[in-house]
Design a protein around this motif. Structure first.
Motif, PDB file in Angstrom:
ATOM      1  N   LEU A   7       0.344   3.458  -3.251  1.00  0.00           N
ATOM      2  CA  LEU A   7      -0.611   4.537  -3.033  1.00  0.00           C
ATOM      3  C   LEU A   7      -0.019   5.767  -2.345  1.00  0.00           C
ATOM      4  O   LEU A   7      -0.123   6.878  -2.855  1.00  0.00           O
ATOM      5  CB  LEU A   7      -1.797   4.026  -2.201  1.00  0.00           C
ATOM      6  CG  LEU A   7      -2.657   2.950  -2.840  1.00  0.00           C
ATOM      7  CD1 LEU A   7      -3.701   2.453  -1.867  1.00  0.00           C
ATOM      8  CD2 LEU A   7      -3.326   3.497  -4.077  1.00  0.00           C
ATOM      9  N   ILE A   8       0.577   5.572  -1.202  1.00  0.00           N
ATOM     10  CA  ILE A   8       0.998   6.700  -0.378  1.00  0.00           C
ATOM     11  C   ILE A   8       2.188   7.438  -0.990  1.00  0.00           C
ATOM     12  O   ILE A   8       2.161   8.661  -1.139  1.00  0.00           O
ATOM     13  CB  ILE A   8       1.324   6.224   1.055  1.00  0.00           C
ATOM     14  CG1 ILE A   8       0.072   5.631   1.694  1.00  0.00           C
ATOM     15  CG2 ILE A   8       1.873   7.364   1.894  1.00  0.00           C
ATOM     16  CD1 ILE A   8       0.309   4.902   2.995  1.00  0.00           C
ATOM     17  N   ARG A   9       3.214   6.733  -1.365  1.00  0.00           N
ATOM     18  CA  ARG A   9       4.425   7.366  -1.886  1.00  0.00           C
ATOM     19  C   ARG A   9       4.173   8.141  -3.181  1.00  0.00           C
ATOM     20  O   ARG A   9       4.608   9.287  -3.301  1.00  0.00           O
ATOM     21  CB  ARG A   9       5.506   6.298  -2.080  1.00  0.00           C
ATOM     22  CG  ARG A   9       6.863   6.865  -2.354  1.00  0.00           C
ATOM     23  CD  ARG A   9       7.915   5.776  -2.207  1.00  0.00           C
ATOM     24  NE  ARG A   9       9.209   6.304  -2.564  1.00  0.00           N
ATOM     25  CZ  ARG A   9       9.979   5.809  -3.510  1.00  0.00           C
ATOM     26  NH1 ARG A   9       9.585   4.742  -4.178  1.00  0.00           N
ATOM     27  NH2 ARG A   9      11.138   6.340  -3.778  1.00  0.00           N
TER      28      ARG A   9
ATOM     29  N   GLN B  16       1.431   9.530  -4.196  1.00  0.00           N
ATOM     30  CA  GLN B  16       0.601  10.684  -3.890  1.00  0.00           C
ATOM     31  C   GLN B  16       1.433  11.786  -3.226  1.00  0.00           C
ATOM     32  O   GLN B  16       1.243  12.967  -3.513  1.00  0.00           O
ATOM     33  CB  GLN B  16      -0.553  10.286  -2.992  1.00  0.00           C
ATOM     34  CG  GLN B  16      -1.563  11.385  -2.825  1.00  0.00           C
ATOM     35  CD  GLN B  16      -2.890  10.869  -2.302  1.00  0.00           C
ATOM     36  OE1 GLN B  16      -3.062   9.677  -2.092  1.00  0.00           O
ATOM     37  NE2 GLN B  16      -3.814  11.768  -2.081  1.00  0.00           N
ATOM     38  N   GLN B  17       2.371  11.423  -2.352  1.00  0.00           N
ATOM     39  CA  GLN B  17       3.244  12.415  -1.734  1.00  0.00           C
ATOM     40  C   GLN B  17       4.132  13.079  -2.779  1.00  0.00           C
ATOM     41  O   GLN B  17       4.358  14.291  -2.735  1.00  0.00           O
ATOM     42  CB  GLN B  17       4.114  11.766  -0.658  1.00  0.00           C
ATOM     43  CG  GLN B  17       3.361  11.403   0.593  1.00  0.00           C
ATOM     44  CD  GLN B  17       4.220  10.653   1.590  1.00  0.00           C
ATOM     45  OE1 GLN B  17       5.282  10.116   1.257  1.00  0.00           O
ATOM     46  NE2 GLN B  17       3.765  10.598   2.834  1.00  0.00           N
TER      47      GLN B  17
ATOM     48  N   MET C 145       0.834  -1.208   0.000  1.00  0.00           N
ATOM     49  CA  MET C 145       0.000   0.000   0.000  1.00  0.00           C
ATOM     50  C   MET C 145       0.865   1.253   0.000  1.00  0.00           C
ATOM     51  O   MET C 145       0.556   2.224  -0.681  1.00  0.00           O
ATOM     52  CB  MET C 145      -0.922   0.012   1.225  1.00  0.00           C
ATOM     53  CG  MET C 145      -1.977  -1.057   1.211  1.00  0.00           C
ATOM     54  SD  MET C 145      -3.261  -0.717   0.030  1.00  0.00           S
ATOM     55  CE  MET C 145      -4.180   0.491   0.931  1.00  0.00           C
ATOM     56  N   TYR C 146       1.959   1.229   0.761  1.00  0.00           N
ATOM     57  CA  TYR C 146       2.845   2.394   0.828  1.00  0.00           C
ATOM     58  C   TYR C 146       3.443   2.690  -0.540  1.00  0.00           C
ATOM     59  O   TYR C 146       3.417   3.817  -1.005  1.00  0.00           O
ATOM     60  CB  TYR C 146       3.951   2.168   1.865  1.00  0.00           C
ATOM     61  CG  TYR C 146       4.953   3.296   1.894  1.00  0.00           C
ATOM     62  CD1 TYR C 146       4.644   4.492   2.528  1.00  0.00           C
ATOM     63  CD2 TYR C 146       6.188   3.166   1.276  1.00  0.00           C
ATOM     64  CE1 TYR C 146       5.542   5.542   2.552  1.00  0.00           C
ATOM     65  CE2 TYR C 146       7.092   4.220   1.284  1.00  0.00           C
ATOM     66  CZ  TYR C 146       6.764   5.397   1.924  1.00  0.00           C
ATOM     67  OH  TYR C 146       7.667   6.435   1.925  1.00  0.00           O
TER      68      TYR C 146
END
Length: 94
Positions: free
Chosen positions: A21-23, A25-26, A17-18
């Protein structure tokens, strides 16, 4: 030992997920903030509402820009609502 083995799938799911999705988006958020920081007079922009205009004035102290959307029609736009910069102007030679 059995408790650690049951946590491995959860850790793998979080890692996936990191990275998926998260990375990204950052990274996209940082690029958007850099784009807004580099705004200058004469840039042609598109707002998130789909309005196309030309930056007339960038206010340093605020989070607003003044955009001309037609001849003589100027509106104030919040910087964070600018989606893209279509045509970038070259900086003036000093």
């Amino acid at each position: 030992m059995q408790g650690i083995e049951s946590l491995i799938p959860l850790i793998l799911i979080f890692a996936i997920m990191y990275f998926l999705l998260i990375r990204p988006q950052q990274k996209k958020l940082k690029e958007h903030q850099a784009m807004l920081g580099a705004l200058r007079r004469g840039d042609q922009i598109v707002t998130q509402g789909g309005i196309v205009g030309k930056v007339v004035k960038v206010k340093d102290e605020g989070a607003e820009v003044e955009v001309e959307i037609a001849d003589g029609v100027k509106v104030r736009v919040i910087k964070s609502t600018i989606a893209t910069v279509m045509n970038k102007t070259e900086p003036a030679n000093s």
